[in-house]
Design a protein around this motif. Structure first.
Motif, PDB file in Angstrom:
ATOM      1  N   PHE A  17      19.634  30.088  -7.538  1.00 57.31           N
ATOM      2  CA  PHE A  17      19.404  29.829  -6.125  1.00 57.31           C
ATOM      3  C   PHE A  17      18.841  31.087  -5.479  1.00 57.31           C
ATOM      4  O   PHE A  17      19.366  32.184  -5.691  1.00 57.31           O
ATOM      5  N   ILE A  18      17.755  30.916  -4.732  1.00 56.11           N
ATOM      6  CA  ILE A  18      17.156  32.034  -4.012  1.00 56.11           C
ATOM      7  C   ILE A  18      17.075  31.673  -2.531  1.00 56.11           C
ATOM      8  O   ILE A  18      17.049  30.502  -2.166  1.00 56.11           O
ATOM      9  N   GLN A  19      17.050  32.695  -1.694  1.00 56.03           N
ATOM     10  CA  GLN A  19      16.991  32.476  -0.250  1.00 56.03           C
ATOM     11  C   GLN A  19      15.535  32.354   0.198  1.00 56.03           C
ATOM     12  O   GLN A  19      14.742  33.282   0.042  1.00 56.03           O
ATOM     13  N   ILE A  20      15.186  31.190   0.744  1.00 56.80           N
ATOM     14  CA  ILE A  20      13.858  30.961   1.314  1.00 56.80           C
ATOM     15  C   ILE A  20      14.055  30.384   2.711  1.00 56.80           C
ATOM     16  O   ILE A  20      14.803  29.405   2.871  1.00 56.80           O
ATOM     17  N   LEU A  21      13.429  30.994   3.700  1.00 52.14           N
ATOM     18  CA  LEU A  21      13.568  30.575   5.104  1.00 52.14           C
ATOM     19  C   LEU A  21      15.041  30.578   5.549  1.00 52.14           C
ATOM     20  O   LEU A  21      15.438  29.841   6.457  1.00 52.14           O
ATOM     21  N   GLY A  22      15.848  31.389   4.868  1.00 53.55           N
ATOM     22  CA  GLY A  22      17.262  31.484   5.217  1.00 53.55           C
ATOM     23  C   GLY A  22      18.132  30.423   4.571  1.00 53.55           C
ATOM     24  O   GLY A  22      19.325  30.323   4.890  1.00 53.55           O
ATOM     25  N   TYR A  23      17.566  29.638   3.660  1.00 57.78           N
ATOM     26  CA  TYR A  23      18.319  28.563   3.011  1.00 57.78           C
ATOM     27  C   TYR A  23      18.380  28.795   1.505  1.00 57.78           C
ATOM     28  O   TYR A  23      17.516  29.461   0.927  1.00 57.78           O
ATOM     29  N   ASN A  24      19.408  28.211   0.861  1.00 49.92           N
ATOM     30  CA  ASN A  24      19.558  28.313  -0.588  1.00 49.92           C
ATOM     31  C   ASN A  24      18.651  27.289  -1.273  1.00 49.92           C
ATOM     32  O   ASN A  24      18.811  26.088  -1.061  1.00 49.92           O
ATOM     33  N   ILE A  25      17.746  27.792  -2.073  1.00 52.78           N
ATOM     34  CA  ILE A  25      16.759  26.953  -2.750  1.00 52.78           C
ATOM     35  C   ILE A  25      16.938  27.098  -4.256  1.00 52.78           C
ATOM     36  O   ILE A  25      16.920  28.209  -4.798  1.00 52.78           O
ATOM     37  N   ARG A  26      17.121  25.975  -4.931  1.00 53.85           N
ATOM     38  CA  ARG A  26      17.288  26.004  -6.390  1.00 53.85           C
ATOM     39  C   ARG A  26      15.933  26.117  -7.065  1.00 53.85           C
ATOM     40  O   ARG A  26      14.964  25.442  -6.666  1.00 53.85           O
ATOM     41  N   CYS A  27      15.856  26.951  -8.065  1.00 53.90           N
ATOM     42  CA  CYS A  27      14.572  27.205  -8.729  1.00 53.90           C
ATOM     43  C   CYS A  27      14.796  27.411 -10.227  1.00 53.90           C
ATOM     44  O   CYS A  27      15.707  28.127 -10.639  1.00 53.90           O
ATOM     45  N   LEU A  28      13.972  26.765 -11.032  1.00 56.13           N
ATOM     46  CA  LEU A  28      13.946  27.019 -12.476  1.00 56.13           C
ATOM     47  C   LEU A  28      12.835  28.017 -12.752  1.00 56.13           C
ATOM     48  O   LEU A  28      11.685  27.805 -12.350  1.00 56.13           O
ATOM     49  N   ILE A  29      13.190  29.109 -13.415  1.00 59.64           N
ATOM     50  CA  ILE A  29      12.230  30.170 -13.720  1.00 59.64           C
ATOM     51  C   ILE A  29      12.232  30.401 -15.226  1.00 59.64           C
ATOM     52  O   ILE A  29      13.267  30.743 -15.814  1.00 59.64           O
ATOM     53  N   ILE A  30      11.082  30.197 -15.856  1.00 55.14           N
ATOM     54  CA  ILE A  30      10.941  30.431 -17.290  1.00 55.14           C
ATOM     55  C   ILE A  30       9.961  31.584 -17.477  1.00 55.14           C
ATOM     56  O   ILE A  30       8.797  31.490 -17.083  1.00 55.14           O
ATOM     57  N   PHE A  90       7.458  27.381   3.681  1.00 57.35           N
ATOM     58  CA  PHE A  90       8.385  27.448   2.550  1.00 57.35           C
ATOM     59  C   PHE A  90       7.666  27.977   1.308  1.00 57.35           C
ATOM     60  O   PHE A  90       8.154  28.881   0.620  1.00 57.35           O
ATOM     61  N   LEU A  91       6.490  27.436   1.016  1.00 59.22           N
ATOM     62  CA  LEU A  91       5.738  27.873  -0.159  1.00 59.22           C
ATOM     63  C   LEU A  91       5.265  29.318  -0.002  1.00 59.22           C
ATOM     64  O   LEU A  91       5.301  30.097  -0.961  1.00 59.22           O
ATOM     65  N   GLU A  92       4.836  29.689   1.200  1.00 56.28           N
ATOM     66  CA  GLU A  92       4.394  31.074   1.438  1.00 56.28           C
ATOM     67  C   GLU A  92       5.504  32.056   1.094  1.00 56.28           C
ATOM     68  O   GLU A  92       5.271  33.058   0.404  1.00 56.28           O
ATOM     69  N   GLU A  93       6.715  31.774   1.570  1.00 55.13           N
ATOM     70  CA  GLU A  93       7.828  32.693   1.311  1.00 55.13           C
ATOM     71  C   GLU A  93       8.270  32.647  -0.147  1.00 55.13           C
ATOM     72  O   GLU A  93       8.630  33.673  -0.732  1.00 55.13           O
ATOM     73  N   LEU A  94       8.227  31.461  -0.741  1.00 59.75           N
ATOM     74  CA  LEU A  94       8.569  31.330  -2.162  1.00 59.75           C
ATOM     75  C   LEU A  94       7.647  32.182  -3.021  1.00 59.75           C
ATOM     76  O   LEU A  94       8.096  32.956  -3.879  1.00 59.75           O
TER      77      LEU A  94
END
Length: 275
Positions: A17-30, A90-94
């Protein structure tokens, strides 16, 4: 070049989980052990990272980033207005937080609409674009899309199973039981239905996209299933007039060819990426 991770002794795959726009966003990173291109995958309306589970094991030569979009999957679902502008921010900050630049991006359905919106505002950001049955050109919801929305609002096994089977539009294709259960679990999370409807309203409001397709300047591949009745394959015609866009119809597939025929899908995108 896409994102290059520090060279390691072996590939790493992590869900975090990473913080994007102040919210917890789940992300798969390979992360791959050597320098290679990055592919970002964006799911469609009501979907999650898991929708790509048939495809990502095939992407062995690339770093892979797959987020649960804000409001979807197991990311936070704040009670805010879900607008196209919100998703672009959201995408810009991601991309900024993960230090991603010039990736290849694949967007499915609503994810494809977001890719187009982002690329029209950031014209030199992506190396290449792949759109799978992208939303944004439908004048009114189809019956199958309406059934899918209904299954999100009333997520019973029967409703969800029927909607997913209709989206595949192939009697020989069997919807995975775990896919049905996971969708039901996610749509029963707090604010899931709110995020679904708020995003759907944003999609309906944004009807200018088909007139702006001529602005595409990045090499783009558009893939559609021949049997897609969610966003019918006829919508591919909007893209055929644009010189920098290639189109491909996958025979015998419905709305998610990367789920229904992942190996064939991979060979098509690999050829495009390497061309």
């Amino acid at each position: 070049m896409g994102l290059v991770f520090n060279q390691q002794n072996s590939d790493t795959e992590r869900m975090e989980f990473i913080q994007i726009l102040g919210y917890n966003i789940r992300c798969l990173i390979i992360e791959r052990k050597g320098p290679c291109k990055t592919i970002v995958l964006l799911h469609g309306l009501g979907a999650s990272i898991e929708r790509w589970s048939e495809l990502w094991p095939l992407l062995k030569d690339y770093n892979v980033i797959i987020p649960d979009l804000i409001g979807f999957g197991y990311s936070d679902k704040p009670l805010i207005e879900y607008t196209i502008d919100l998703f672009v921010k959201f995408l810009e900050e991601l991309f900024s937080k993960l230090e991603i630049s010039n990736p290849i991006i694949i967007g499915s359905s609503f994810g494809g609409q977001l890719v187009l919106e982002y690329s029209l505002r950031h014209k030199d950001f992506f190396e290449k674009i792949i759109l799978v049955s992208p939303a944004g050109t439908l004048e009114r919801p189809t019956y199958v899309l309406s059934q899918y929305i209904f299954s999100g609002l009333y997520p019973t096994i029967e409703n969800v199973q029927r909607a997913f089977q209709m989206m595949a539009n192939n009697p020989d294709y069997k919807v995975d039981e775990n896919t049905v259960k996971d969708y039901i679990n996610r749509m029963r999370l707090p604010n899931s239905k709110y995020a679904l409807i708020s995003t759907l309203l944003a999609m309906r409001r944004d009807q200018r996209l088909q007139n702006r397709l001529v602005e595409i300047v990045i090499p783009t591949l558009v893939i559609w299933g021949s049997e897609d009745s969610t966003i019918p394959v006829e919508n591919i015609e909007y893209f055929k007039q644009i010189p920098i866009v290639e189109t491909h119809i996958m025979e015998g597939c419905g709305h998610t060819p990367y789920v229904e025929k992942p190996h064939e899908f991979y060979e098509i995108i690999k050829k495009f990426i390497e061309s």
